[in-house]
Design a protein around this motif. Structure first.
Motif, PDB file in Angstrom:
ATOM      1  N   ARG A  22     -42.054  15.890  34.571  1.00 32.85           N
ATOM      2  CA  ARG A  22     -42.714  17.188  34.385  1.00 32.85           C
ATOM      3  C   ARG A  22     -41.680  18.309  34.469  1.00 32.85           C
ATOM      4  O   ARG A  22     -41.693  19.236  33.652  1.00 32.85           O
ATOM      5  N   ILE A  23     -40.801  18.217  35.444  1.00 33.45           N
ATOM      6  CA  ILE A  23     -39.761  19.237  35.620  1.00 33.45           C
ATOM      7  C   ILE A  23     -38.855  19.286  34.391  1.00 33.45           C
ATOM      8  O   ILE A  23     -38.511  20.357  33.903  1.00 33.45           O
ATOM      9  N   GLU A  24     -38.483  18.112  33.879  1.00 36.48           N
ATOM     10  CA  GLU A  24     -37.669  18.035  32.660  1.00 36.48           C
ATOM     11  C   GLU A  24     -38.396  18.669  31.476  1.00 36.48           C
ATOM     12  O   GLU A  24     -37.788  19.382  30.681  1.00 36.48           O
ATOM     13  N   ALA A  25     -39.680  18.392  31.360  1.00 38.67           N
ATOM     14  CA  ALA A  25     -40.475  18.951  30.261  1.00 38.67           C
ATOM     15  C   ALA A  25     -40.480  20.483  30.335  1.00 38.67           C
ATOM     16  O   ALA A  25     -40.370  21.157  29.308  1.00 38.67           O
ATOM     17  N   TYR A  26     -40.573  21.018  31.560  1.00 38.62           N
ATOM     18  CA  TYR A  26     -40.516  22.476  31.716  1.00 38.62           C
ATOM     19  C   TYR A  26     -39.181  23.026  31.246  1.00 38.62           C
ATOM     20  O   TYR A  26     -39.123  24.080  30.616  1.00 38.62           O
ATOM     21  N   LYS A  27     -38.089  22.316  31.574  1.00 36.70           N
ATOM     22  CA  LYS A  27     -36.759  22.775  31.144  1.00 36.70           C
ATOM     23  C   LYS A  27     -36.675  22.819  29.629  1.00 36.70           C
ATOM     24  O   LYS A  27     -36.178  23.788  29.059  1.00 36.70           O
ATOM     25  N   LEU A  28     -37.173  21.769  28.981  1.00 38.03           N
ATOM     26  CA  LEU A  28     -37.165  21.724  27.517  1.00 38.03           C
ATOM     27  C   LEU A  28     -38.013  22.856  26.934  1.00 38.03           C
ATOM     28  O   LEU A  28     -37.631  23.489  25.945  1.00 38.03           O
ATOM     29  N   PHE A  29     -39.150  23.088  27.551  1.00 41.77           N
ATOM     30  CA  PHE A  29     -40.059  24.149  27.121  1.00 41.77           C
ATOM     31  C   PHE A  29     -39.358  25.498  27.205  1.00 41.77           C
ATOM     32  O   PHE A  29     -39.394  26.305  26.275  1.00 41.77           O
ATOM     33  N   GLU A  30     -38.695  25.726  28.329  1.00 40.28           N
ATOM     34  CA  GLU A  30     -37.977  26.974  28.572  1.00 40.28           C
ATOM     35  C   GLU A  30     -36.832  27.149  27.565  1.00 40.28           C
ATOM     36  O   GLU A  30     -36.687  28.201  26.951  1.00 40.28           O
ATOM     37  N   GLU A  31     -36.020  26.103  27.401  1.00 37.36           N
ATOM     38  CA  GLU A  31     -34.896  26.162  26.463  1.00 37.36           C
ATOM     39  C   GLU A  31     -35.397  26.382  25.040  1.00 37.36           C
ATOM     40  O   GLU A  31     -34.802  27.157  24.286  1.00 37.36           O
ATOM     41  N   ARG A  49     -43.825  26.037  17.260  1.00 41.56           N
ATOM     42  CA  ARG A  49     -45.148  25.416  17.355  1.00 41.56           C
ATOM     43  C   ARG A  49     -45.012  23.897  17.507  1.00 41.56           C
ATOM     44  O   ARG A  49     -45.738  23.276  18.274  1.00 41.56           O
ATOM     45  N   GLN A  50     -44.065  23.313  16.790  1.00 38.91           N
ATOM     46  CA  GLN A  50     -43.813  21.876  16.886  1.00 38.91           C
ATOM     47  C   GLN A  50     -43.364  21.520  18.308  1.00 38.91           C
ATOM     48  O   GLN A  50     -43.840  20.549  18.888  1.00 38.91           O
ATOM     49  N   LEU A  51     -42.479  22.339  18.859  1.00 37.05           N
ATOM     50  CA  LEU A  51     -42.010  22.111  20.232  1.00 37.05           C
ATOM     51  C   LEU A  51     -43.187  22.180  21.203  1.00 37.05           C
ATOM     52  O   LEU A  51     -43.345  21.303  22.058  1.00 37.05           O
ATOM     53  N   VAL A  52     -44.013  23.211  21.077  1.00 31.50           N
ATOM     54  CA  VAL A  52     -45.170  23.381  21.957  1.00 31.50           C
ATOM     55  C   VAL A  52     -46.085  22.150  21.848  1.00 31.50           C
ATOM     56  O   VAL A  52     -46.560  21.634  22.857  1.00 31.50           O
ATOM     57  N   HIS A  53     -46.272  21.672  20.642  1.00 35.09           N
ATOM     58  CA  HIS A  53     -47.094  20.485  20.409  1.00 35.09           C
ATOM     59  C   HIS A  53     -46.514  19.277  21.159  1.00 35.09           C
ATOM     60  O   HIS A  53     -47.236  18.567  21.862  1.00 35.09           O
ATOM     61  N   GLU A  54     -45.206  19.062  21.030  1.00 34.16           N
ATOM     62  CA  GLU A  54     -44.557  17.922  21.682  1.00 34.16           C
ATOM     63  C   GLU A  54     -44.611  18.051  23.203  1.00 34.16           C
ATOM     64  O   GLU A  54     -44.894  17.081  23.907  1.00 34.16           O
ATOM     65  N   ILE A  55     -44.357  19.240  23.697  1.00 35.24           N
ATOM     66  CA  ILE A  55     -44.385  19.478  25.143  1.00 35.24           C
ATOM     67  C   ILE A  55     -45.803  19.263  25.670  1.00 35.24           C
ATOM     68  O   ILE A  55     -46.005  18.623  26.701  1.00 35.24           O
ATOM     69  N   THR A  56     -46.785  19.772  24.948  1.00 34.27           N
ATOM     70  CA  THR A  56     -48.182  19.610  25.340  1.00 34.27           C
ATOM     71  C   THR A  56     -48.548  18.134  25.413  1.00 34.27           C
ATOM     72  O   THR A  56     -49.193  17.691  26.367  1.00 34.27           O
ATOM     73  N   GLN A  57     -48.125  17.366  24.424  1.00 35.30           N
ATOM     74  CA  GLN A  57     -48.383  15.924  24.434  1.00 35.30           C
ATOM     75  C   GLN A  57     -47.720  15.272  25.645  1.00 35.30           C
ATOM     76  O   GLN A  57     -48.313  14.420  26.293  1.00 35.30           O
ATOM     77  N   GLY A  58     -46.496  15.706  25.932  1.00 36.24           N
ATOM     78  CA  GLY A  58     -45.773  15.176  27.088  1.00 36.24           C
ATOM     79  C   GLY A  58     -46.514  15.464  28.388  1.00 36.24           C
ATOM     80  O   GLY A  58     -46.736  14.553  29.200  1.00 36.24           O
ATOM     81  N   PHE A  59     -46.897  16.714  28.565  1.00 40.63           N
ATOM     82  CA  PHE A  59     -47.630  17.101  29.777  1.00 40.63           C
ATOM     83  C   PHE A  59     -48.948  16.334  29.875  1.00 40.63           C
ATOM     84  O   PHE A  59     -49.352  15.897  30.945  1.00 40.63           O
ATOM     85  N   LYS A  96     -49.324  26.638  36.793  1.00 37.14           N
ATOM     86  CA  LYS A  96     -47.920  26.869  36.460  1.00 37.14           C
ATOM     87  C   LYS A  96     -47.724  26.862  34.947  1.00 37.14           C
ATOM     88  O   LYS A  96     -47.005  27.705  34.409  1.00 37.14           O
ATOM     89  N   LEU A  97     -48.379  25.938  34.271  1.00 37.83           N
ATOM     90  CA  LEU A  97     -48.256  25.860  32.818  1.00 37.83           C
ATOM     91  C   LEU A  97     -48.845  27.106  32.152  1.00 37.83           C
ATOM     92  O   LEU A  97     -48.245  27.683  31.246  1.00 37.83           O
ATOM     93  N   GLU A  98     -50.001  27.545  32.638  1.00 39.91           N
ATOM     94  CA  GLU A  98     -50.623  28.758  32.096  1.00 39.91           C
ATOM     95  C   GLU A  98     -49.731  29.979  32.320  1.00 39.91           C
ATOM     96  O   GLU A  98     -49.563  30.817  31.432  1.00 39.91           O
ATOM     97  N   LEU A  99     -49.152  30.064  33.517  1.00 39.61           N
ATOM     98  CA  LEU A  99     -48.260  31.182  33.827  1.00 39.61           C
ATOM     99  C   LEU A  99     -46.996  31.126  32.967  1.00 39.61           C
ATOM    100  O   LEU A  99     -46.499  32.164  32.518  1.00 39.61           O
ATOM    101  N   THR A 100     -46.489  29.936  32.736  1.00 36.43           N
ATOM    102  CA  THR A 100     -45.295  29.774  31.905  1.00 36.43           C
ATOM    103  C   THR A 100     -45.572  30.259  30.486  1.00 36.43           C
ATOM    104  O   THR A 100     -44.752  30.969  29.893  1.00 36.43           O
ATOM    105  N   ALA A 101     -46.739  29.917  29.963  1.00 35.62           N
ATOM    106  CA  ALA A 101     -47.120  30.379  28.625  1.00 35.62           C
ATOM    107  C   ALA A 101     -47.253  31.907  28.604  1.00 35.62           C
ATOM    108  O   ALA A 101     -46.776  32.569  27.670  1.00 35.62           O
ATOM    109  N   LYS A 102     -47.858  32.468  29.657  1.00 36.58           N
ATOM    110  CA  LYS A 102     -47.998  33.933  29.755  1.00 36.58           C
ATOM    111  C   LYS A 102     -46.626  34.601  29.800  1.00 36.58           C
ATOM    112  O   LYS A 102     -46.401  35.636  29.176  1.00 36.58           O
TER     113      LYS A 102
END
Length: 150
Positions: A22-31, A49-59, A96-102
């Protein structure tokens, strides 16, 4: 050592592995978001959008497996205390995910409107909320770890 104890330990270890994923996924999301912001003002939204899709699937996959672990801890190992910690954790992870998106939206807004000071205030506010959420997550993980060792 009974198979139950070793199964229990394996389950708990898997839970910790999922948390680090999960922590790794956040790093990828951030980068990915930082890279997206660098494409402004004509943002490469399709790529993002593709990245968000992949991250969402991961989460989603991580969450699904964490919930299975929660269920097994409760049913097979009779540890409702641990499954309750996982419930709290899942709730905080969702926040945390909602806040990250915000935060990502606020950063883009700040980049698009550098003259608007409210954007920077909003970013600081959301960052504070993320810090509080991370602290709450740490507490839940500590409680989980403590109760596992009993």
């Amino acid at each position: 050592m009974s198979p139950n104890v070793s199964e229990f330990k394996t389950l708990v270890q898997r839970f910790y592995v999922l948390q680090s994923e999960r922590i790794e996924a956040y790093k990828l999301f951030e980068e990915g978001h930082e890279a997206y912001l660098r494409t402004g003002p004509h943002y490469d939204f399709d790529h993002y959008r593709q990245l968000v899709h992949e991250i969402t699937q991961g989460f989603s996959g991580i969450s699904k497996e964490v919930l299975e672990i929660k269920e097994r801890l409760h049913q097979e190992f009779d540890r409702p205390d641990l499954s309750e910690h996982i419930d709290k954790l899942q709730c905080k992870e969702k926040q945390k995910l909602e806040l990250t998106a915000k935060l990502q939206l606020a950063k883009q807004s700040a980049q698009d409107h550098p003259e608007d000071e409210r954007c920077q205030e909003k970013i600081l506010e959301i960052r504070q909320d993320i810090i509080k959420t991370k602290e709450a997550l740490s507490e839940v993980l500590q409680d989980f770890k403590y109760d596992c060792e009993e």
